[in-house]
Motif scaffolding. Structure first.
Motif, PDB file in Angstrom:
ATOM      1  N   MET A   1       0.831  -1.162   0.000  1.00  0.00           N
ATOM      2  CA  MET A   1       0.000   0.000   0.000  1.00  0.00           C
ATOM      3  C   MET A   1       0.893   1.249   0.000  1.00  0.00           C
ATOM      4  O   MET A   1       1.848   1.338   0.740  1.00  0.00           O
ATOM      5  N   ARG A   2       0.573   2.196  -0.831  1.00  0.00           N
ATOM      6  CA  ARG A   2       1.348   3.423  -0.927  1.00  0.00           C
ATOM      7  C   ARG A   2       0.782   4.468   0.031  1.00  0.00           C
ATOM      8  O   ARG A   2      -0.409   4.711   0.058  1.00  0.00           O
ATOM      9  N   GLU A   3       1.666   5.062   0.800  1.00  0.00           N
ATOM     10  CA  GLU A   3       1.313   6.114   1.747  1.00  0.00           C
ATOM     11  C   GLU A   3       1.946   7.420   1.281  1.00  0.00           C
ATOM     12  O   GLU A   3       2.930   7.411   0.539  1.00  0.00           O
ATOM     13  N   THR A   4       1.407   8.539   1.727  1.00  0.00           N
ATOM     14  CA  THR A   4       2.003   9.832   1.412  1.00  0.00           C
ATOM     15  C   THR A   4       2.223  10.608   2.702  1.00  0.00           C
ATOM     16  O   THR A   4       1.554  10.373   3.709  1.00  0.00           O
ATOM     17  N   LEU A   5       3.187  11.498   2.647  1.00  0.00           N
ATOM     18  CA  LEU A   5       3.430  12.397   3.761  1.00  0.00           C
ATOM     19  C   LEU A   5       4.036  13.679   3.219  1.00  0.00           C
ATOM     20  O   LEU A   5       4.504  13.719   2.082  1.00  0.00           O
ATOM     21  N   LYS A   6       3.997  14.713   4.027  1.00  0.00           N
ATOM     22  CA  LYS A   6       4.571  15.995   3.629  1.00  0.00           C
ATOM     23  C   LYS A   6       5.848  16.216   4.416  1.00  0.00           C
ATOM     24  O   LYS A   6       5.877  16.010   5.632  1.00  0.00           O
TER      25      LYS A   6
ATOM     26  N   GLY B   1      12.844  25.125   2.952  1.00  0.00           N
ATOM     27  CA  GLY B   1      11.808  26.134   3.093  1.00  0.00           C
ATOM     28  C   GLY B   1      10.511  25.851   2.369  1.00  0.00           C
ATOM     29  O   GLY B   1       9.614  26.691   2.341  1.00  0.00           O
ATOM     30  N   LYS B   2      10.389  24.661   1.785  1.00  0.00           N
ATOM     31  CA  LYS B   2       9.170  24.298   1.062  1.00  0.00           C
ATOM     32  C   LYS B   2       8.638  22.968   1.570  1.00  0.00           C
ATOM     33  O   LYS B   2       9.385  22.142   2.078  1.00  0.00           O
ATOM     34  N   ILE B   3       7.349  22.757   1.391  1.00  0.00           N
ATOM     35  CA  ILE B   3       6.718  21.489   1.749  1.00  0.00           C
ATOM     36  C   ILE B   3       6.636  20.624   0.491  1.00  0.00           C
ATOM     37  O   ILE B   3       6.151  21.067  -0.544  1.00  0.00           O
ATOM     38  N   HIS B   4       7.119  19.395   0.594  1.00  0.00           N
ATOM     39  CA  HIS B   4       7.116  18.462  -0.536  1.00  0.00           C
ATOM     40  C   HIS B   4       6.264  17.250  -0.189  1.00  0.00           C
ATOM     41  O   HIS B   4       6.329  16.732   0.926  1.00  0.00           O
ATOM     42  N   LYS B   5       5.495  16.784  -1.143  1.00  0.00           N
ATOM     43  CA  LYS B   5       4.694  15.578  -0.980  1.00  0.00           C
ATOM     44  C   LYS B   5       5.561  14.382  -1.385  1.00  0.00           C
ATOM     45  O   LYS B   5       6.136  14.361  -2.474  1.00  0.00           O
TER      46      LYS B   5
ATOM     47  N   ILE C   1      13.294  10.428   6.925  1.00  0.00           N
ATOM     48  CA  ILE C   1      14.755  10.499   6.845  1.00  0.00           C
ATOM     49  C   ILE C   1      15.218  10.261   5.415  1.00  0.00           C
ATOM     50  O   ILE C   1      16.014  11.034   4.862  1.00  0.00           O
ATOM     51  N   VAL C   2      14.720   9.205   4.799  1.00  0.00           N
ATOM     52  CA  VAL C   2      15.106   8.870   3.425  1.00  0.00           C
ATOM     53  C   VAL C   2      14.629   9.958   2.462  1.00  0.00           C
ATOM     54  O   VAL C   2      15.339  10.324   1.516  1.00  0.00           O
ATOM     55  N   ALA C   3      13.447  10.512   2.707  1.00  0.00           N
ATOM     56  CA  ALA C   3      12.911  11.570   1.842  1.00  0.00           C
ATOM     57  C   ALA C   3      13.831  12.777   1.831  1.00  0.00           C
ATOM     58  O   ALA C   3      14.086  13.359   0.773  1.00  0.00           O
ATOM     59  N   LYS C   4      14.351  13.162   2.983  1.00  0.00           N
ATOM     60  CA  LYS C   4      15.257  14.316   3.031  1.00  0.00           C
ATOM     61  C   LYS C   4      16.537  14.036   2.252  1.00  0.00           C
ATOM     62  O   LYS C   4      17.063  14.912   1.566  1.00  0.00           O
ATOM     63  N   GLU C   5      17.037  12.798   2.323  1.00  0.00           N
ATOM     64  CA  GLU C   5      18.202  12.419   1.524  1.00  0.00           C
ATOM     65  C   GLU C   5      17.880  12.538   0.033  1.00  0.00           C
ATOM     66  O   GLU C   5      18.681  13.073  -0.746  1.00  0.00           O
ATOM     67  N   LEU C   6      16.717  12.033  -0.357  1.00  0.00           N
ATOM     68  CA  LEU C   6      16.318  12.094  -1.766  1.00  0.00           C
ATOM     69  C   LEU C   6      16.067  13.526  -2.224  1.00  0.00           C
ATOM     70  O   LEU C   6      16.387  13.881  -3.366  1.00  0.00           O
TER      71      LEU C   6
ATOM     72  N   LEU D   1      16.278  18.696 -10.092  1.00  0.00           N
ATOM     73  CA  LEU D   1      14.937  18.148 -10.273  1.00  0.00           C
ATOM     74  C   LEU D   1      13.885  18.884  -9.449  1.00  0.00           C
ATOM     75  O   LEU D   1      12.699  18.639  -9.616  1.00  0.00           O
ATOM     76  N   LEU D   2      14.312  19.761  -8.575  1.00  0.00           N
ATOM     77  CA  LEU D   2      13.359  20.517  -7.745  1.00  0.00           C
ATOM     78  C   LEU D   2      13.266  21.940  -8.221  1.00  0.00           C
ATOM     79  O   LEU D   2      14.196  22.529  -8.656  1.00  0.00           O
TER      80      LEU D   2
END
Length: 64
Positions: A1-6, A11-15, A49-54, A63-64
């Motif tokens: 199941m895929r989950e999402t978080l912000k 300084g920006k919010i990423h999904k 944690i992994v999201a911040k690395e990515l 890419l951002l």
């Protein structure tokens, strides 16, 4: 199941999306993804944690 978080980064919010399968969490940001072991921490904690690395990698690659 895929989950999402912000996740706040630079300084920006990423999904961010992540999924857990058999003790492995895969986090997806922009066009990048990275697997990690879940271990003893809740999947959402590891996903952040992994999201911040990515997000750092995505920024370096333009890419951002």
């Amino acid at each position: 199941m895929r989950e999402t978080l912000k996740v706040e980064f630079d300084g920006k919010i990423h999904k961010v999306s992540y999924s857990v399968d058999g003790g492995i969490i895969t986090v997806r940001v922009a066009t990048l993804s990275k697997p990690a072991q879940v271990g003893g921490s809740p999947p959402e904690v590891i996903a952040r944690i992994v999201a911040k690395e990515l997000l750092m990698e995505a920024k370096q690659k333009g890419l951002l």
